[in-house]
Every structure is written in structure tokens, then in C-alpha cells.
Design a protein around this motif. Structure first.
Motif, PDB file in Angstrom:
ATOM      1  N   LEU A 379       5.398  12.960   6.451  1.00 32.14           N
ATOM      2  CA  LEU A 379       5.214  11.928   5.422  1.00 32.14           C
ATOM      3  C   LEU A 379       3.723  11.723   5.175  1.00 32.14           C
ATOM      4  O   LEU A 379       3.267  11.634   4.030  1.00 32.14           O
ATOM      5  CB  LEU A 379       5.872  10.634   5.900  1.00 32.14           C
ATOM      6  CG  LEU A 379       6.119   9.574   4.856  1.00 32.14           C
ATOM      7  CD1 LEU A 379       7.041  10.107   3.791  1.00 32.14           C
ATOM      8  CD2 LEU A 379       6.708   8.340   5.484  1.00 32.14           C
ATOM      9  N   GLY A 441      -2.898   8.493  12.118  1.00 28.24           N
ATOM     10  CA  GLY A 441      -2.503   7.185  11.574  1.00 28.24           C
ATOM     11  C   GLY A 441      -3.636   6.602  10.763  1.00 28.24           C
ATOM     12  O   GLY A 441      -3.435   6.045   9.683  1.00 28.24           O
ATOM     13  N   LEU A 444      -3.942   8.334   7.411  1.00 32.39           N
ATOM     14  CA  LEU A 444      -2.855   7.916   6.520  1.00 32.39           C
ATOM     15  C   LEU A 444      -3.169   6.575   5.873  1.00 32.39           C
ATOM     16  O   LEU A 444      -3.045   6.401   4.658  1.00 32.39           O
ATOM     17  CB  LEU A 444      -1.560   7.839   7.328  1.00 32.39           C
ATOM     18  CG  LEU A 444      -0.305   7.391   6.600  1.00 32.39           C
ATOM     19  CD1 LEU A 444      -0.040   8.271   5.414  1.00 32.39           C
ATOM     20  CD2 LEU A 444       0.876   7.426   7.541  1.00 32.39           C
ATOM     21  N   MET A 445      -3.622   5.627   6.716  1.00 36.57           N
ATOM     22  CA  MET A 445      -3.949   4.296   6.199  1.00 36.57           C
ATOM     23  C   MET A 445      -5.090   4.371   5.201  1.00 36.57           C
ATOM     24  O   MET A 445      -5.018   3.832   4.107  1.00 36.57           O
ATOM     25  CB  MET A 445      -4.357   3.408   7.366  1.00 36.57           C
ATOM     26  CG  MET A 445      -3.333   2.406   7.739  1.00 36.57           C
ATOM     27  SD  MET A 445      -3.987   1.146   8.803  1.00 36.57           S
ATOM     28  CE  MET A 445      -4.820   2.004  10.087  1.00 36.57           C
ATOM     29  N   LEU A 448      -4.234   5.853   1.823  1.00 36.57           N
ATOM     30  CA  LEU A 448      -3.442   4.995   0.940  1.00 36.57           C
ATOM     31  C   LEU A 448      -4.294   3.888   0.352  1.00 36.57           C
ATOM     32  O   LEU A 448      -4.100   3.482  -0.781  1.00 36.57           O
ATOM     33  CB  LEU A 448      -2.264   4.403   1.705  1.00 36.57           C
ATOM     34  CG  LEU A 448      -1.049   5.298   1.669  1.00 36.57           C
ATOM     35  CD1 LEU A 448       0.048   4.711   2.493  1.00 36.57           C
ATOM     36  CD2 LEU A 448      -0.577   5.470   0.245  1.00 36.57           C
TER      37      LEU A 448
ATOM     38  N   LEU B 147       4.704   0.052   2.851  1.00 39.57           N
ATOM     39  CA  LEU B 147       5.581   0.524   3.925  1.00 39.57           C
ATOM     40  C   LEU B 147       4.956   1.719   4.629  1.00 39.57           C
ATOM     41  O   LEU B 147       4.943   1.814   5.856  1.00 39.57           O
ATOM     42  CB  LEU B 147       6.942   0.888   3.339  1.00 39.57           C
ATOM     43  CG  LEU B 147       7.890   1.615   4.281  1.00 39.57           C
ATOM     44  CD1 LEU B 147       8.167   0.765   5.497  1.00 39.57           C
ATOM     45  CD2 LEU B 147       9.176   1.926   3.571  1.00 39.57           C
ATOM     46  N   ILE B 148       4.399   2.637   3.835  1.00 37.40           N
ATOM     47  CA  ILE B 148       3.836   3.841   4.445  1.00 37.40           C
ATOM     48  C   ILE B 148       2.535   3.514   5.172  1.00 37.40           C
ATOM     49  O   ILE B 148       2.287   4.028   6.260  1.00 37.40           O
ATOM     50  CB  ILE B 148       3.652   4.941   3.389  1.00 37.40           C
ATOM     51  CG1 ILE B 148       5.023   5.316   2.828  1.00 37.40           C
ATOM     52  CG2 ILE B 148       3.021   6.166   3.987  1.00 37.40           C
ATOM     53  CD1 ILE B 148       4.977   6.212   1.646  1.00 37.40           C
ATOM     54  N   THR B 149       1.706   2.624   4.603  1.00 35.17           N
ATOM     55  CA  THR B 149       0.509   2.235   5.372  1.00 35.17           C
ATOM     56  C   THR B 149       0.928   1.570   6.664  1.00 35.17           C
ATOM     57  O   THR B 149       0.257   1.728   7.688  1.00 35.17           O
ATOM     58  CB  THR B 149      -0.398   1.209   4.675  1.00 35.17           C
ATOM     59  OG1 THR B 149       0.392   0.299   3.974  1.00 35.17           O
ATOM     60  CG2 THR B 149      -1.416   1.849   3.824  1.00 35.17           C
ATOM     61  N   ILE B 151       3.502   2.240   8.437  1.00 38.78           N
ATOM     62  CA  ILE B 151       3.846   3.295   9.389  1.00 38.78           C
ATOM     63  C   ILE B 151       2.571   3.890   9.979  1.00 38.78           C
ATOM     64  O   ILE B 151       2.457   4.104  11.183  1.00 38.78           O
ATOM     65  CB  ILE B 151       4.696   4.378   8.707  1.00 38.78           C
ATOM     66  CG1 ILE B 151       6.056   3.803   8.327  1.00 38.78           C
ATOM     67  CG2 ILE B 151       4.880   5.578   9.613  1.00 38.78           C
ATOM     68  CD1 ILE B 151       6.889   4.722   7.481  1.00 38.78           C
ATOM     69  N   GLY B 152       1.583   4.115   9.095  1.00 41.05           N
ATOM     70  CA  GLY B 152       0.305   4.635   9.578  1.00 41.05           C
ATOM     71  C   GLY B 152      -0.326   3.695  10.577  1.00 41.05           C
ATOM     72  O   GLY B 152      -0.800   4.104  11.641  1.00 41.05           O
TER      73      GLY B 152
END
Lengths: 473, 354
Positions: A379, A441, A444-445, A448, B147-149, B151-152
Motif C-alpha cells: 500500500l 512508515g 508513507l506519512m 501523503l 486512513l493511510i497516513t 497506517i503509516g
């Protein structure tokens, strides 16, 4: 400035807007990139050309990247284009991997049949876990697909342990084309071993032992390697065939090392006389990394192309409309539920193909390869690469793999150097083993927050900027 | 039955109705079998109930964090389980230190209070940081993005803690005052369970007071009602949201301490994940966005987890029923989403909210 139009490529017709290659130059670059990909393994150490310009490990790295590109492209169809989240993609890959491995091991399917069958099987499993999308959305759907991530590995580990080996790794035979050429038959009796010579990396001897129908316990087939040891059952590259009684019926053994091998029958209960038939012939083997590369990479390119084309069809446009506004899509006459299920199916088929390729590339499967971390990783790859962009999957997987294989190993010694000085209570072993997911992680943050459209969007901007350089208008 | 709102026959409704009947039948048959076999005595049932209530009160405290945030932002904080883990983890070090000096057993009440405050503050900090870094910049974006952040963020927090402290389980030191059991007739209830239940009750009443009786509580309710109008009334929305995350984090941290004292196997970096999901289930069960609902849902889930396997699954002849505890929470979540998406106390979730 207000009325000036920027320079660049502009579409003058709908057909042009839909084209995959917007300009002839695009097409040229794409073809060049594909040819470069195909030439890459020829420059490696183990290539038949003997150039040895790049290390072998890059060849298998690119092959593994290609496998994950397939899986993430599947996720892209679901998350990026249809807007349905899935946290169970790793488990779907496991279905494809174990499905194809079991088909090949237990039923003697060749790779070429196991691949589509396991892909369709994965698609069916994906359909089942996509059913909750009828009633739930967003986070609730994430929970429902998370259930897949718990149920599927559990099912593979416990109820199906006989087939999957449970927690032990499962060996998978390499794909072959053949056997053909010099196809010979010999009789093989009890205590009368047959000698054969293993081939080279690309052509192997395939020995198929065919047992006559029998009711008792099947005789054991023993393979003795050049140094005189019995090859352990789990380690052998074998294709097994079962007869109607569930007994071992036939076994193809693909020798992986050079030298003289012997294959013999050992009766399990009493010395019943059971002459078996041995067929042998040469086959083209995909056991080597380079051969696997030429199997995986073109398939990945093909599947990327297929995904790109799915998006241009009626179904693909339905995906996008469901993502953008499902209420409006329903008003336009799109069956939202069917569209979502289609997306789940396609996405799982991609995951199944990727899982199957992974199984045959690694030659060995373990359940740890498909845990929740993998689903989240995929993902993250998609989001970082750019969800909803045709090339998003490729960018994301490449970026993350680069981070893992190139950047982190160089970072690690640095970290273990200065971290303990800064924070004396930190154990270096702990931090270096966890640095991968931490950066992951974090990336990813950050992506976004800072660039939610991912690398693919940056790439589009870069392309436009390059095209109209040196003037911005 | 078998018909949708417009009165037509619908296969979806038909399947759901059949499922409903089957589930009720299974529960009734299983319960009847167990009760008529008399395998478990009354005292054992009471013990199970007490264990379920204390486990449930931990779920309830975590669930409050989910529900508070949902009530205000209509968003589910997936990283909340890790907020809980952060509190439990850091309080472990304080408990160790207190135990080494002997203070823990000299002044158990004071040191437990200290641990609550410490864990609460750490969890609050983590929750506030997550809100500030991962959620606030994305407030206007599509619902999938936060939601995806999340999860991150949850991945990041888990492995950050693993990187800092390793992956071993660390057990809290024993508090002597919490040993032993309360004896009532032939029923004995461990003191820890009573302590867990009571402290959770105190925290829940504190939250109730905060939300219903204070100025900031009024602001929270106003923001959850309508953000734009609340802003017009002069409420600082960002501050209220941050405060809500902080309160949820504090409760999760306290729950972490309670969990550490209650469960002997201790804490590790992964401990937040399953309780987080279960607390989320509890919040949905009670009606997400509804504070009393979360409390009730948590207690209810805890009791069902303790009693359900013994009562229903064992009665249906399923072997190793107690191993299926974790599956029960998932099943409950799915069943609630199918049959009563608004939860026990909640209002009906509209299409846009779900």
C-alpha cells in the motif's frame, strides 16, 4: 501572462487523448526502455556473453521489483482507480503463491498451467473478501480486508498444513519447457537404480518415474546425488503426480547440479515386485536467475500494458467514476457493486500472478513472506509511487526497493556509529533491525502530507518542464 | 422479511435475514447445550463475568479515544492502538524505577497514580504529535488519505518503539497491594480485576464530567455538532481537535498502565495492535461517536469475549473454544456492521459518514 497558453503537447481529438503513446517520441523512449531492460541480464556475470559488467544480484533484484510491480499494479486498480482500500493484498499473493506451488507439487501441473489457474483462484478468493464492499466503505472495508490478512495465513498454516508444510518452508520446482529431444524410456525395478547426468543451467534432464497402478503404499523414490547422498525429499526440485488412490504416482526430478545422479525405487512395505517406467528427456529450465528474469520482466511489462488498457475501457471508466463519486456513478447507470467486485477480482488476479511468480522465482515459500507488513508495504509503495497513475506502481516499488537495498545498507553503519553516542540507552541491534520499517512508515506519512499524488505526479511535472525548457511558457 | 424498503424481494435482504435467524439459532442452541450440561458452576460464571468486565473496561478506555476523535472529525484514528502502546511502554520504565527504590510497594496508590499521570502524558504527547504531523495537514482531503497516513504513523510508532527497546516482552513488576482475592461466599474475585474496573470507572466519570460540565467540553460538543458554526461562535477549532486527541491519548495511556498491571505477560511493541482493533470494534458496537456507547460497547465486548466461547462455542461442540477469543471480536464487528451499523446507542450512520 494571463492569456498565454503554455507550450507543450495538446490533444486535439478524443482519440489522441486516449492514446497510450501521446507522441512518437514517447513511443521511442518506451521501446528503448524495454530493450534496455531486456539487455540488462546479458551484461551480468553469469550471462552467456561473458561481459560481466554488472553484478548478478541486480538481475534478480530487477526481477523481484518486477514481481512487486505486478502486485502493486493490481492494488493500483483497486485503490488508485476504484477507491476501495485493501489491507489483505499480501494474503492474496499468498493464495497465488501457495496455490501454484501446491498445483505444481501435488498435481504435477506445469508452471504454465499453474500460473493462470492460481491467478483465477486468487481472483475468486479476492471476490469473497470484496463482498463486504457492498455494505461498508473506507475504514470498515479496511477492517474487512484485514480479516483476509488474518484468515488466509491462518488457513494455510493450520487446516492446510499437510499441503503447505505449515510453518516449514515449501520448496517449489523451477518452471521448465519440455521435456523434448532424446525422449527415452527405461524400465526401473526395485533396487535397480538408473544413472543419469544432470544438464547445465539452461537445459536439464527431466526424469519422470511412472508407477503402475497399485493399492498398497507407494514405493519411495530415492534420488542419490553425485556425492553419494540421498537427496532429502523437501530439498528436491520435484514434480509429483498422484494416482486415483492418492498415492504417489509419478515424479519428475530436475537435477540442479552437474554430475551423475542415480534414481531408484525403495519398496515401502515388503519387496513387492513393481517395475516402473522411467522417461527421460531434455528440457529448457528456468532455474537460473537470468532465465527467470526473461520470464518475469516481459510478463510484468505485458500486465502493466493490460492494466493501462483496462483503464481505457468501459469497465475502467466505471472504476474511476465509482472512485470519484459512487452516488453519481449509480445515477449514470453503473452497477456500483458489480464494478467494485470486478476491481477486487482483477486486483486479486494480479496479486495471484505476482505470488505465483514469487514462488517460482524463490524456489521456496514461507508464510512469513506474506504477513501484514507486506500488505502495508505494498500500500505504501502504491501511495508513494502515485495511486491512480499508470506508472505509479513502477515508481513506488522501485523507490522503496532502492531505499531498502541501496540507501539503508549505506546508512546502517553510520547509524550504529553515532546513535549509541547520542542515546546511550539504545541497543544498536534493535535499531538497525527496525530501521527499515521506521523509514518506511515515515516515508508513507511524509509523502501523503507533502506529495499525496506521489512520484508519478512529480514525473509528469518534470516531463512537461523538460519539454518546454528553457522557457516556462 | 425478505423485502427491501420499496417492498420488492431482494436477495441481499433475504440472505441477511437468513443469516440473522441462523445466528440466533446457533446462540440459543449453544447456550442451551452448555447450561443444560452444567459443566460450569455459578461461581465460575461469576469469575468469567468479572474477568470480562475488567478486560472490557480496558477496551472501553481505548474505545473512548476512537469515539471522541470520530465524533469530532468523522475520522478513525488507526494509530490509536499505538498511542496505547506508547503509554504502557513508558510507564513500564517508571514502574521498574519505582520498584527498584521500593516506593512501589510502600505507597502503591501514590505510585500507581504517578504511573497513570506519566503514561497519560506520554500517550497524550504521542497522540497530539500524530494529529499535528499526520492528520492536520490532510484535513480537507478524501477520507481514504488520513486512513493511510494513520497506517503509516502506526507502522512508524511500532517500529520506533521496537528500535528503541527491542522486541521482547517486558513484564510490569508485581504490586503487592493488588495481589490476593476478595472472597464472597464461594466466589473469589482477584483484587486486580476490581482495581481495574474501579479505576476505569473513575476515568470514565472524569471524562463525562469534562465533556458535560466544563467550558472546553462544551466547545468539543459544539465542534462535533458543526465545525463551521462553532468557528463562528469564536471557538478555536484546531485547539479543540488537538485537545480531543490529547484527552483520548490520556485515556489510552491510563488504559496502558491498567493493562500492564492486569496482564502478567507484559508489554511489547506490538501490544497495541489487537487491543486497538478490539477497542475499535467496541466503539462501533456501542455506536461510534457516542461516548456512553463506547463505554458500554467496551464492557459488552469484554464480557462477550469472556463468556461467549464458553457459553456458545463450547455448547456447539467447537474444540478449543477459548482460542477463538480474537476471532469473536472480528465476527462481532462484521455482524454489527451488517445488522445494526448504528451500534447499540448510536444514531444511524448516513451514507456519507460510513
Amino acid at each position: 501572462m494571463a492569456n498565454l497558453n503554455p507550450a507543450g503537447v495538446f490533444d486535439t481529438s478524443y482519440a489522441q487523448d486516449l492514446r497510450i503513446d501521446r507522441t512518437p517520441r514517447d513511443k521511442l523512449w518506451k521501446n528503448l526502455a524495454f530493450i534496455a531492460l531486456l539487455l540488462l541480464p546479458l551484461l551480468s556475470h553469469s550471462s552467456p556473453l561473458g561481459l560481466a559488467w554488472i553484478s548478478d544480484q541486480y538481475v534478480s533484484l530487477v526481477a523481484r521489483v518486477a514481481i512487486f510491480v505486478i502486485a502493486v499494479q493490481g492494488l493500483n486498480l483497486l485503490v488508485g482507480y476504484t477507491g476501495q482500500i485493501s489491507l489483505g493484498h499480501g494474503a492474496f499473493m499468498a493464495v497465488g503463491a501457495y496455490g501454484s506451488a501446491i498445483l505444481a507439487r501435488e498435481l504435477g501441473f506445469s508452471f504454465w498451467v499453474a500460473l493462470p489457474v492460481s491467478a483465477l483462484l486468487t481472483g475468486a478468493v479476492g471476490l469473497v473478501f470484496g463482498l463486504p464492499s457492498l455494505r461498508v466503505k473506507g475504514f470498515y472495508l479496511a477492517m474487512a480486508t484485514l480479516a483476509a490478512q488474518f484468515i488466509i495465513p491462518w488457513a494455510l498454516r493450520y487446516p492446510m498444513a499437510d499441503l503447505t508444510g505449515g510453518t516449514r518452508p515449501l520448496s517449489v520446482p523451477a518452471p521448465i519447457i519440455g521435456p523434448f529431444a532424446a525422449y527415452a524410456e527405461d524400465a526401473l525395478g526395485i533396487d535397480d537404480p538408473l544413472q543419469f547426468t544432470a544438464g547445465d543451467a539452461y537445459f536439464v534432464d527431466v526424469i519422470t518415474v511412472v508407477l503402475p497402478p497399485h493399492t498398497g503404499k507407494a514405493p519411495r523414490i530415492e534420488i542419490i546425488n553425485p556425492s553419494g547422498d540421498v537427496v532429502p525429499y523437501g530439498d528436491v526440485n520435484v514434480n509429483l503426480l498422484m494416482d486415483g488412490y492418492g498415492n504417489l504416482h509419478s515424479l519428475s526430478y530436475i537435477a540442479s547440479k552437474h554430475g551423475d545422479y542415480r534414481v531408484g525405487l525403495v519398496a515401502e512395505d515388503g519387496d513387492e515386485d513393481m517395475p516402473a517406467l522411467v522417461r527421460r528427456g531434455k528440457a529448457l529450465s528456468f532455474a537460473s536467475d537470468i532465465a527467470m528474469y526473461y520470464l518475469i520482466v516481459p510478463l510484468a511489462v505485458l500486465l502493466m500494458f493490460v492494466a493501462r488498457n483496462i483503464i481505457r475501457t468501459r469497465t475502467g471508466r466505471a472504476f474511476i467514476s465509482v472512485r470519484d463519486n459512487d452516488l453519481a456513478a449509480e445515477l449514470l447507470g453503473i452497477n456500483v457493486f458489480a464494478t467494485k467486485l470486478r476491481a477486487f477480482f482483477l486486483s486479486s488476479v494480479y496479486a495471484g500472478v505476482a505470488g505465483c511468480l514469487l514462488a517460482f522465482e524463490r524456489n521456496s515459500l514461507a508464510l512469513q513472506m506474506f504477513e501484514l507488513d507486506v500488505s502495508i508495504e505494498m500500500l505504501a509503495m502504491l501511495i508513494i509511487g502515485g495511486a491512480g497513475f499508470p506508472l505509479g506502481a513502477m515508481f513506488g516499488v522501485t523507490f522503496i526497493r532502492l531505499l531498502q537495498e541501496a540507501i539503508i545498507p549505506t546508512l546502517r553503519p553510520l547509524l550504529s556509529d553515532w546513535l549509541p553516542q547520542l542515546f546511550p540507552f539504545i541497543d544498536v541491534v534493535n535499531i538497525t533491525s527496525a530501521i527499515n520499517p521506521i523509514l518506511f512508515g515515515g516515508a508513507l506519512m511524509l509523502f501523503l502530507v507533502l506529495e499525496p499524488r506521489g512520484i508519478a505526479h512529480r514525473w509528469e511535472i518534470f516531463k512537461v518542464a523538460w519539454k518546454i525548457r528553457p522557457y516556462s511558457y | 422479511m425478505f423485502r427491501n424498503k420499496s417492498g420488492e424481494f431482494s436477495w441481499v435482504d433475504f440472505t441477511i435475514d437468513v443469516l440473522r435467524v441462523l445466528i440466533v439459532l446457533a446462540v440459543v442452541v449453544g447456550a442451551w447445550n452448555t447450561l443444560s450440561s452444567g459443566r460450569i458452576s455459578l461461581a465460575q460464571w461469576v469469575n468469567l463475568l468479572a474477568a470480562g468486565l475488567s478486560q472490557g473496561s480496558i477496551y472501553a478506555l481505548i474505545a473512548l479515544g476512537y469515539t471522541l476523535v470520530y465524533g469530532i472529525l468523522l475520522m478513525i484514528n488507526f494509530a490509536h492502538g499505538e498511542v496505547f502502546m506508547a503509554g504502557a511502554f513508558s510507564a513500564f520504565f517508571l514502574a521498574e524505577a519505582l520498584n527498584r527504590t521500593g516506593f512501589l510497594n510502600e505507597q502503591p496508590l501514590l505510585s500507581i497514580l504517578l504511573m497513570f499521570m506519566f503514561a497519560g502524558l506520554i500517550s497524550m504527547t504521542v497522540a497530539v504529535l500524530v494529529e499535528r504531523i499526520a492528520y492536520r495537514p490532510l484535513r480537507g482531503s478524501p477520507r481514504l488519505v488520513p486512513l493511510i497516513t494513520a497506517i503509516g504513523a502506526s507502522f512508524f510508532l511500532q517500529y520506533a518503539f521496537r528500535g528503541l527497546y527491542g522486541s521482547n516482552f517486558k513484564a510490569y513488576p508485581q504490586v503487592r497491594a493488588l495481589q490476593g482475592a476478595l472472597q464472597i461466599g464461594d466466589i473469589s474475585i482477584p483484587v486486580t480485576q476490581i482495581f481495574v474496573f474501579c479505576s476505569a470507572l473513575v476515568l470514565m466519570f472524569g471524562l463525562h464530567w469534562l465533556v458535560e460540565r466544563t467550558r472546553i467540553g462544551k466547545a468539543m460538543r459544539a465542534v462535533s455538532e458543526n465545525k463551521e458554526v462553532a468557528r463562528l461562535m469564536g471557538i478555536d477549532i484546531d485547539w479543540v481537535i488537538l485537545f480531543t486527541f490529547g484527552v483520548g491519548g490520556f485515556l489510552a495511556g491510563a488504559a496502558g498502565v491498567i493493562n500492564g498491571l492486569f496482564r502478567p505477560q507484559g508489554v511489547n511493541f506490538y501490544m497495541g495492535f489487537i487491543p486497538g482493533i478490539k477497542a475499535f470494534t467496541a466503539a462501533v458496537l456501542g455506536g461510534i461517536g457516542n461516548i456512553p456507547g463506547a463505554m458500554l460497547g467496551g464492557l459488552f465486548l469484554g464480557v462477550i469475549e469472556a463468556i461467549g466461547p464458553n457459553l456458545v462455542l463450547a455448547g456447539l461442540g467447537i474444540p478449543g473454544a477459548n482460542q477463538l477469543k480474537d476471532v469473536i471480536a472480528f465476527t462481532m464487528l462484521v455482524l454489527v456492521l451488517i445488522f445494526r451499523p448504528q451500534g447499540i446507542l448510536g444514531e444511524r450512520l448516513s451514507e456519507t459518514k460510513a
